[in-house]
Scaffold this motif. Structure first.
Motif, PDB file in Angstrom:
ATOM      1  N   LEU A   1       4.606  49.331  10.559  1.00  0.00           N
ATOM      2  CA  LEU A   1       5.946  49.863  10.290  1.00  0.00           C
ATOM      3  C   LEU A   1       6.055  51.318  10.728  1.00  0.00           C
ATOM      4  N   GLY A   2       5.027  52.108  10.454  1.00  0.00           N
ATOM      5  CA  GLY A   2       5.041  53.506  10.872  1.00  0.00           C
ATOM      6  C   GLY A   2       5.067  53.661  12.381  1.00  0.00           C
ATOM      7  N   SER A   3       4.311  52.797  13.080  1.00  0.00           N
ATOM      8  CA  SER A   3       4.294  52.859  14.553  1.00  0.00           C
ATOM      9  C   SER A   3       5.658  52.528  15.135  1.00  0.00           C
ATOM     10  N   VAL A   4       6.307  51.511  14.584  1.00  0.00           N
ATOM     11  CA  VAL A   4       7.636  51.123  15.072  1.00  0.00           C
ATOM     12  C   VAL A   4       8.633  52.260  14.877  1.00  0.00           C
TER      13      VAL A   4
ATOM     14  N   LEU B   1      20.477  56.248  10.884  1.00  0.00           N
ATOM     15  CA  LEU B   1      20.831  54.828  10.767  1.00  0.00           C
ATOM     16  C   LEU B   1      19.829  53.952  11.517  1.00  0.00           C
ATOM     17  N   CYS B   2      19.385  54.422  12.696  1.00  0.00           N
ATOM     18  CA  CYS B   2      18.392  53.659  13.450  1.00  0.00           C
ATOM     19  C   CYS B   2      17.104  53.485  12.646  1.00  0.00           C
ATOM     20  N   LEU B   3      16.655  54.574  12.033  1.00  0.00           N
ATOM     21  CA  LEU B   3      15.443  54.491  11.232  1.00  0.00           C
ATOM     22  C   LEU B   3      15.623  53.567  10.037  1.00  0.00           C
ATOM     23  N   MET B   4      16.801  53.658   9.409  1.00  0.00           N
ATOM     24  CA  MET B   4      17.067  52.798   8.263  1.00  0.00           C
ATOM     25  C   MET B   4      17.090  51.327   8.672  1.00  0.00           C
ATOM     26  N   LEU B   5      17.767  51.065   9.826  1.00  0.00           N
ATOM     27  CA  LEU B   5      17.817  49.691  10.304  1.00  0.00           C
ATOM     28  C   LEU B   5      16.433  49.192  10.711  1.00  0.00           C
ATOM     29  N   CYS B   6      15.634  50.069  11.327  1.00  0.00           N
ATOM     30  CA  CYS B   6      14.266  49.680  11.673  1.00  0.00           C
ATOM     31  C   CYS B   6      13.480  49.290  10.425  1.00  0.00           C
ATOM     32  N   PHE B   7      13.650  50.089   9.396  1.00  0.00           N
ATOM     33  CA  PHE B   7      12.934  49.792   8.155  1.00  0.00           C
ATOM     34  C   PHE B   7      13.408  48.471   7.563  1.00  0.00           C
ATOM     35  N   LEU B   8      14.740  48.287   7.520  1.00  0.00           N
ATOM     36  CA  LEU B   8      15.273  47.063   6.908  1.00  0.00           C
ATOM     37  C   LEU B   8      14.987  45.822   7.741  1.00  0.00           C
ATOM     38  N   LEU B   9      15.009  45.973   9.090  1.00  0.00           N
ATOM     39  CA  LEU B   9      14.798  44.813   9.952  1.00  0.00           C
ATOM     40  C   LEU B   9      13.315  44.476  10.147  1.00  0.00           C
ATOM     41  N   PHE B  10      12.498  45.503  10.337  1.00  0.00           N
ATOM     42  CA  PHE B  10      11.093  45.245  10.633  1.00  0.00           C
ATOM     43  C   PHE B  10      10.248  44.979   9.392  1.00  0.00           C
ATOM     44  N   LEU B  11      10.693  45.468   8.232  1.00  0.00           N
ATOM     45  CA  LEU B  11       9.904  45.228   7.027  1.00  0.00           C
ATOM     46  C   LEU B  11       9.747  43.735   6.743  1.00  0.00           C
ATOM     47  N   PRO B  12      10.846  42.936   6.740  1.00  0.00           N
ATOM     48  CA  PRO B  12      10.638  41.494   6.528  1.00  0.00           C
ATOM     49  C   PRO B  12       9.862  40.828   7.665  1.00  0.00           C
ATOM     50  N   ILE B  13      10.044  41.325   8.912  1.00  0.00           N
ATOM     51  CA  ILE B  13       9.290  40.740  10.025  1.00  0.00           C
ATOM     52  C   ILE B  13       7.795  40.983   9.848  1.00  0.00           C
ATOM     53  N   ILE B  14       7.461  42.225   9.510  1.00  0.00           N
ATOM     54  CA  ILE B  14       6.049  42.546   9.307  1.00  0.00           C
ATOM     55  C   ILE B  14       5.495  41.786   8.107  1.00  0.00           C
ATOM     56  N   SER B  15       6.324  41.683   7.058  1.00  0.00           N
ATOM     57  CA  SER B  15       5.874  40.926   5.882  1.00  0.00           C
ATOM     58  C   SER B  15       5.587  39.473   6.243  1.00  0.00           C
ATOM     59  N   ASN B  16       6.434  38.915   7.104  1.00  0.00           N
ATOM     60  CA  ASN B  16       6.218  37.530   7.540  1.00  0.00           C
ATOM     61  C   ASN B  16       4.936  37.392   8.352  1.00  0.00           C
ATOM     62  N   ILE B  17       4.615  38.449   9.125  1.00  0.00           N
ATOM     63  CA  ILE B  17       3.376  38.409   9.907  1.00  0.00           C
ATOM     64  C   ILE B  17       2.148  38.514   8.998  1.00  0.00           C
ATOM     65  N   ILE B  18       2.232  39.367   7.982  1.00  0.00           N
ATOM     66  CA  ILE B  18       1.087  39.620   7.105  1.00  0.00           C
ATOM     67  C   ILE B  18       0.896  38.501   6.083  1.00  0.00           C
ATOM     68  N   ARG B  19       1.999  37.872   5.653  1.00  0.00           N
ATOM     69  CA  ARG B  19       1.918  36.875   4.584  1.00  0.00           C
ATOM     70  C   ARG B  19       0.933  35.743   4.881  1.00  0.00           C
ATOM     71  N   PRO B  20       0.923  35.183   6.113  1.00  0.00           N
ATOM     72  CA  PRO B  20      -0.071  34.117   6.360  1.00  0.00           C
ATOM     73  C   PRO B  20      -1.519  34.576   6.194  1.00  0.00           C
ATOM     74  N   ILE B  21      -1.792  35.823   6.593  1.00  0.00           N
ATOM     75  CA  ILE B  21      -3.163  36.332   6.450  1.00  0.00           C
ATOM     76  C   ILE B  21      -3.535  36.430   4.983  1.00  0.00           C
ATOM     77  N   LEU B  22      -2.600  36.882   4.154  1.00  0.00           N
ATOM     78  CA  LEU B  22      -2.860  36.970   2.722  1.00  0.00           C
ATOM     79  C   LEU B  22      -3.126  35.589   2.132  1.00  0.00           C
ATOM     80  N   GLN B  23      -2.318  34.617   2.547  1.00  0.00           N
ATOM     81  CA  GLN B  23      -2.506  33.265   2.027  1.00  0.00           C
ATOM     82  C   GLN B  23      -3.875  32.702   2.435  1.00  0.00           C
ATOM     83  N   MET B  24      -4.250  32.911   3.700  1.00  0.00           N
ATOM     84  CA  MET B  24      -5.552  32.399   4.161  1.00  0.00           C
ATOM     85  C   MET B  24      -6.704  33.092   3.435  1.00  0.00           C
ATOM     86  N   THR B  25      -6.560  34.360   3.149  1.00  0.00           N
ATOM     87  CA  THR B  25      -7.597  35.083   2.407  1.00  0.00           C
ATOM     88  C   THR B  25      -7.769  34.499   1.011  1.00  0.00           C
TER      89      THR B  25
END
Length: 577
Positions: free
Chosen positions: A9-12, A286-310
């Protein structure tokens, strides 16, 4: 895992911030120059409008005065210096006052008028003779007129008492030498002042200059502008002079010795640039806010499978083999998930997962089918905006951009909550689309809504009606010279909706209509829509997938007479996503 999410998220956010900042920095210098040039052009236009107003007023005064000095009654009165008696002279004066009054009432700017005979007597349009008026003509403004020997001209502003103090500008015109005398027209000073007061709203300094650089009107200025570099001469009337503090614009008036100059400071230009900088700061936030709101669920979706497999591996390491992974993914994690499940021997789980995955893919395909915007539509819309900008039709530009934003907002609203919309929402998007097409194809078609009020809240698949309107516009009227008519009819009967799009365009053959309804005509042979790649074939497929036997597509058409496409759906008062 939280560290990984924070890093991504910070990199984005960092990339977006640096990109926007770099682009803005590169554009700032160029944009400020363009903005300054545009503002200067607008100031030039304002000054040209004022110059035209003044020239029109000057021209009208000169022509009107010329008509008056050619009046036979006024000529005879100016020529005759002797009368048998004072009564005869007053009687003749009475007739002249009547004639002058007739002329005066036809021009709002005329305060009064007078005839100065060659013997020095003054006859005012107020029907009385007073030594005051003869004394008035001893002032400098009239003495300069006598010394000039000019046929006609304007005086400097001065004050007359008739009956109260009034500031006027006098226009003089001499009668032909055979008659002698001078005609004076006293013009209300406010007729000139109002023009320059309006001009003052657009400039920091405004001055009306008379002969010998005398100030006839001034606002915010004390002295004549200093000599500076002449930047440009916009035509014979407007001269732009660049100064270190701003720009002077000078204009001369036709058929007079008057001119006007204005001053606009550079500070005013950079105030506008400051507004742009503030807008940029808000835009970045606004761009930063939208990045946070849009990418946070995307990143969460990417990380969630790893958490489940762990967690699943920990369960297996503790001896619990009855574990299931519920995430869905189309990347490498899906391979690991399938391998993990095969290791556990959960074949049934694999079968169930494939069915669920196939259902998910079909639903996403249905969403993506109508979520794409045709690049040709974007190109044509922006090209039309450029054309309107060159024509300076700012109202049309504003309406097109508002409609285009509405369509974009609708296009990106894809997800579980965006698969279905109400009829009222669909009508709003279609109205946006039709407004854009009316600017592209003016006077080519008309759209009429015929919708029952009780059907407004019903939910239908997103972008169901709009492709039908596209077909009517781009294909129904393509070969038609007269204005086409499109009618959208929506009725609700016995728990079912009937949506019909009817046009009087070119139509199609009955064989082709039946082939589309039956699904025997391949989609490649169908005309593609201009905004979204959805044709009649795709609409039929969506209805069949979403409603099964409960939905139908009916096409009735005759060549050169028109087409009516009807969609029958079950009535639903809530989203079925």
């Amino acid at each position: 895992m939280r560290k990984i999410k924070n890093k991504i998220l910070g990199s984005v956010i960092l990339i977006v911030t640096l990109s926007v900042t770099a682009i803005s920095a590169l554009a700032y210098e160029k944009f400020s120059t363009i903005l300054e040039a545009q503002a200067l052009r607008e100031d030039t236009i304002h000054l040209e409008q004022t110059t035209n107003q003044m020239n029109h007023l000057i021209d009208d005064v000169q022509k009107y005065a010329a008509n008056m000095v050619n009046d036979e009654l006024l000529q005879q009165f100016a020529a005759r210096l002797q009368y048998p008696s004072t009564y005869d002279e007053l009687s003749a004066y009475h007739d002249v006052v009547t004639q002058l009054t007739k002329f005066n009432v036809l021009r709002d700017y005329l305060e009064s008028s007078a005839i100065v005979r060659s013997d020095g007597k003054v006859f005012w349009s107020s029907l009385y003779i007073d030594p005051y008026f003869e004394q008035l003509l001893q002032q400098d403004w009239y003495q300069k007129i006598l010394k000039s020997n000019a046929k006609s001209g304007f005086s400097a502003p001065h004050t007359i008492m008739e009956p109260q103090s009034k500031k006027v500008v006098s226009f003089f015109i001499r009668f032909d030498p055979q008659y002698g005398g001078v005609l004076l027209l006293n013009i209300d000073y406010s007729a000139f002042e109002s023009i320059f007061q309006y001009l003052s709203k657009s400039f920091d300094q405004v001055a009306w200059i008379g002969p010998d650089r005398t100030f006839l009107y001034q606002q915010g200025i004390e002295a004549y502008p200093p000599e500076a570099e002449v930047l440009a001469a916009d035509g014979p009337d407007i001269k732009v002079t660049k100064h270190n503090k701003g720009y002077y614009l000078t204009s001369t008036f036709d058929k007079s010795q008057w001119s006007v100059f204005t001053f606009t400071s550079k500070d005013r230009f950079y105030e506008w640039v400051g507004d742009i900088v503030r807008y940029w700061a808000i835009f970045l936030a606004l761009c930063l806010m939208l990045c946070f709101l849009l990418f946070l669920p995307i990143i969460s979706n990417i990380i969630r499978p790893i958490l489940q497999m762990t967690k699943a591996m920990k369960q297996v390491s503790m001896g619990n083999y009855n574990v299931q992974l519920s995430f869905h993914s189309n990347d490498e994690l899906s391979v690991l998930k399938n391998g993990f499940e095969m290791m556990l021997g959960d074949i049934e789980r694999q079968m169930s997962e494939k069915v669920e995955q196939e259902r998910w893919k079909r639903k996403m395909s249905a969403e993506l089918l109508f979520a794409q915007i045709n690049p040709h539509f974007i190109y044509n819309t922006l090209n039309t905006v450029v054309y309107l900008a060159r024509k300076k039709n700012y109202t049309a530009i504003e309406e097109m951009i508002e409609s285009f934003i509405g369509i974009l907002h609708d296009a990106v609203n894809i997800g579980d909550a965006g698969l279905y919309v109400t009829i009222k929402q669909e009508m709003n998007i279609i109205n946006h689309f039709v407004r854009i097409q009316k600017y592209r194809y003016p006077d080519r078609f008309e759209l009429v809504w015929n919708v029952e009020e009780q059907a407004m809240g019903d939910y239908i698949p997103k972008s169901l009606i709009q492709p039908l309107v596209e077909n009517s516009i781009f294909h129904g009227f393509s070969e038609k010279e007269s204005v086409g008519h499109i009618e959208i009819i929506i009725r609700k009967r016995s728990g079912r909706l009937r949506i019909s799009v009817k046009d009087d365009g070119c139509g199609m053959s009955q064989e082709k209509a039946r082939a589309i309804m039956n699904g025997t005509l391949p989609p490649a042979r169908l005309p593609s829509g201009a905004m979204k790649q959805i044709g009649l074939w795709n609409i039929r497929e969506r209805i069949e997938y979403l409603y099964g036997q409960e939905g139908r597509l009916i096409i009735t058409s005759r060549e050169q007479e028109g087409t009516k496409v009807s969609v029958l759906l079950p009535s639903r008062q809530h989203s079925a996503d």
